[in-house]
Each structure stands twice: as structure tokens, then as C-alpha cells.
Enzyme design. Structure first.
Site, PDB file in Angstrom:
ATOM      1  N   LYS A 163     -31.591  20.818  14.723  1.00  0.00           N
ATOM      2  CA  LYS A 163     -30.523  20.314  13.864  1.00  0.00           C
ATOM      3  C   LYS A 163     -29.568  19.441  14.661  1.00  0.00           C
ATOM      4  O   LYS A 163     -29.549  19.468  15.895  1.00  0.00           O
ATOM      5  CB  LYS A 163     -29.771  21.476  13.206  1.00  0.00           C
ATOM      6  CG  LYS A 163     -29.068  22.417  14.163  1.00  0.00           C
ATOM      7  CD  LYS A 163     -28.407  23.549  13.406  1.00  0.00           C
ATOM      8  CE  LYS A 163     -27.657  24.489  14.363  1.00  0.00           C
ATOM      9  NZ  LYS A 163     -26.969  25.566  13.635  1.00  0.00           N
ATOM     10  N   TYR A 203      -1.862   6.428  29.356  1.00  0.00           N
ATOM     11  CA  TYR A 203      -0.916   6.503  28.249  1.00  0.00           C
ATOM     12  C   TYR A 203       0.106   7.608  28.462  1.00  0.00           C
ATOM     13  O   TYR A 203      -0.191   8.678  29.006  1.00  0.00           O
ATOM     14  CB  TYR A 203      -1.656   6.766  26.937  1.00  0.00           C
ATOM     15  CG  TYR A 203      -2.395   5.571  26.389  1.00  0.00           C
ATOM     16  CD1 TYR A 203      -1.720   4.423  25.985  1.00  0.00           C
ATOM     17  CD2 TYR A 203      -3.783   5.599  26.274  1.00  0.00           C
ATOM     18  CE1 TYR A 203      -2.408   3.331  25.475  1.00  0.00           C
ATOM     19  CE2 TYR A 203      -4.477   4.512  25.762  1.00  0.00           C
ATOM     20  CZ  TYR A 203      -3.781   3.378  25.368  1.00  0.00           C
ATOM     21  OH  TYR A 203      -4.464   2.300  24.868  1.00  0.00           O
TER      22      TYR A 203
END
Length: 358
Positions: free
Chosen positions: A33, A253
Site C-alpha cells: 500500500k 528563516y
């Protein structure tokens, strides 16, 4: 030259499946999956099939149809079941749904009757997860009124473990007892119970079909103990720039990291868009030739920065290992405060992907 490279060791996947299969008296499937946990079902599925794996699990109908295109004769089961109205497509692709409710089972059976056939299916019984699966009331009705789903050819009864990674958890033993009772209600019907960690829990969790997933891809199915699986993923990124900064300067940042000394900062072109969670900022300890290199500053969309002050030999073009034998998926998951499953399935598509077969 400067493309981050994700190497997938397909040979290690096969070795891991073989090791798990050797632990299990019954048959061992493979869970593919989420595109084989992000590594490529079209790559992993055929390799496992060639190695002897005959049964595969996916999560959704679309995943099943895609896998069918590369495994035309394989047994493929869909854990999330068959959505209403998709019965014909399921049958057309020879997909086997997990029946997760009485309504699912009746709908699947009715579709089979209309086609004058019996459609194969798994019966998923909930034993405590309270997610998908037939509940106790509907299970009692199925046991006493089997004719209601006479069009469904049940191949296995299955359940899903809640806390297989924690053998001491009370719910683990409770589930084993509940599933044994469920199996007794369907004499002669084959069972499917153990996931990756369940294969290490002992005989009470054995069944006719095991469903390992994360362990195939190098995740540790026995947290707290040495990982018995071979590493599958290697992720390395070349340094695109090294710069010198003065004490007191900041990186990234929000100026979240400040140099306490003159420093050398190495930047790689990998960020959260590539599956490196922002939570790794300041926690990730990547590797360079066996040496730990700590990330500094914020992780941005496309870039990460590392303090390489103590290693003047590190230069532009050198590779920093983000995931590998010295720093596996479980290590990086711990640093990010998550699990290896999330790390694997989040790895982005901008990497140069290389398959390694031996």
C-alpha cells in the site's frame, strides 16, 4: 551532479521478505500500500513475485488496479474494501476486497449473484481497533445467517493488530483471544492476523497468511531491540554551497539558529517538500563518512543547512547521508518525533531514484 539520490535496495526487500517468511509456518504476503510505502509498487511487487511471494495487499482500488498492470496473475487484496458502485471494476481487475461491514458483505454478495458468480473476498473482523472491520453485532448476524452473503467466496477471515510493537500491551493478548474466537466461528476458513511486528509475537499470533509491511522496507518490527531487517533505503544529497559566517550571525528563516563561533555552514537541496519534516530542524544528525553532522536553522521547502565547522575537509559536492546504514528510517523518525512509516511514505519525487538489485 547535484541531484539528491534515493537508492532503493530491492535485493534487501527480497531478503527481508524471505526472513519474515522463514519465521512463519503459514504463507507470507507482502503489503504494497501507499506505493510500497513510497518506494514504488511497480518496482517492488514484481521483484517479490519473482522471489516467490504470491499474495499482495494494497489499501485502495486505484492502488490495486495499478498493481494489476504489473502483476497480471497475482492475488491482490484491497484493505479499504470495495466502494459502493465499484463492484464491476473490482471484478474486472480481479481485486479481492476486505469486507469491512455487514453492508459491504451484502453488497458484494449481491453483485456476485447478479453476475451469476461467486466473488472472492476477505472478511475483516474488528477485534479492538475500532476503525474498519465488522463489529461484534454484525459478526453475530453473519455467523447465524451465512446465506445473506452466499455470493461471497470467503478466502480468509482477518483482523488488524493494535499494538503489535508492544508485546506487553494488554490489548495485544486481548486481541489474540478475540481473534481465536472469531476463527472458531468460521471453522475451515483460513486466517490472516500477523503484521510485521506480529510475526515476532509468538504462536498465538500465527495464522494462515501473514501481512508484513514496514519490515519489508527496513523498518524495525521489534522496537527496543536490534533491527532484524536489512536496510533498504539510502538517501544522500550533495552539498551545493559551503559558506563561512561570523559569530553572532544567524542561519535560515526566523533567525532561529545563531552561531556562537565563526562557523562553516553547508547547504543541501533537500527540504520539507522532499519529505524532510520541519520538526527535524536542529535535531537531524546526518552522516558524512561516519561522522555526525547536525542540522541548524529552519528546514525550508527546498533547502537544509548543516554546521560543518569541525570538519574543514567537507566541501561542495560532498554527499551528506540523510538515511542509510548509519542513520536509518527509524533514527530519522525519532529525531522528527514521528514514525518510520511517515518518513518513508513522505519521500518526495524530486530525488533521482536508483534501484539496487543485489
Amino acid at each position: 551532479m547535484f541531484a539528491p539520490t534515493l537508492t532503493i535496495d530491492v535485493g534487501a526487500v527480497i531478503a527481508n521478505w524471505s526472513r519474515l517468511a522463514a519465521r512463519h509456518a503459514g504463507e507470507t504476503a507482502a503489503v504494497l500500500k501507499a506505493d510500497a510505502y513510497g518506494l514504488g509498487a511497480a518496482l517492488i511487487g514484481p521483484a517479490l513475485a519473482q522471489a516467490g511471494c504470491r499474495r499482495f495487499f494494497v489499501a485502495t482500488a486505484d492502488e490495486g488496479a495499478a498493481l494489476r498492470s504489473v502483476l497480471p496473475t497475482a492475488w491482490i487484496a484491497v484493505l479499504n474494501g470495495c466502494p459502493p458502485g465499484a463492484e464491476r471494476d473490482f471484478a474486472g481487475h480481479s481485486l479481492i476486497p476486505a469486507l469491512n461491514s455487514l453492508a459491504d458483505a451484502i453488497r458484494w454478495s449481491d453483485a456476485a449473484h447478479k453476475s451469476d458468480r461467486r466473488f472472492p473476498a476477505l472478511l475483516h473482523v474488528d477485534t479492538g481497533m475500532n476503525r474498519l472491520g465488522v463489529d461484534s453485532a454484525d459478526l453475530a448476524r453473519l455467523v447465524t445467517e451465512p446465506e445473506r452473503i452466499g455470493g461471497a467466496s470467503l478466502q480468509y477471515v482477518m483482523s488488524h493488530l493494535i499494538s503489535a510493537e508492544r508485546p506487553e500491551a494488554a490489548e495485544t493478548e486481548i486481541q489474540a483471544k478475540r481473534f481465536a474466537a472469531v476463527a472458531a466461528s468460521f471453522p475451515g476458513l483460513r486466517t490472516s492476523f500477523a503484521n510485521s511486528a506480529g510475526l515476532f509475537l509468538g504462536p498465538d499470533f500465527a495464522s494462515d497468511l501473514a501481512r508484513p509491511g514496514i519490515a519489508l522496507y527496513g523498518g524495525n518490527p521489534t522496537p527496543g531491540s536490534a533491527n532484524p531487517m536489512r536496510p533498504v533505503v539510502h538517501l544522500a544529497a550533495p552539498i551545493v554551497q559551503v559558506r563561512a559566517i561570523e559569530a553572532g550571525e544567524t542561519v535560515g528563516y526566523d533567525a532561529s539558529w545563531q552561531a556562537m563561533r565563526p562557523s562553516r555552514i553547508a547547504t543541501i537541496a533537500v527540504g520539507y517538500a522532499d519529505g524532510m519534516p520541519r520538526a527535524l530542524a536542529g535535531r537531524l544528525v546526518a552522516q558524512h563518512q561516519g561522522r555526525g553532522i547536525r542540522s541548524v536553522g529552519r528546514i525550508s521547502m527546498d533547502l537544509m543547512t548543516f554546521d560543518v565547522t569541525d570538519y574543514p575537509d567537507i566541501l561542495v559536492g560532498d554527499a551528506i547521508e540523510l538515511i542509510g546504514p548509519n542513520h536509518g528510517i527509524d533514527d530519522i523518525a525519532t529525531e522528527a518525533g514521528t514514525i518510520g512509516y511517515e518518513i518513508l511514505t513522505s519521500l518526495g519525487r524530486r530525488y533521482r531514484r536508483v534501484a539496487k538489485s543485489v
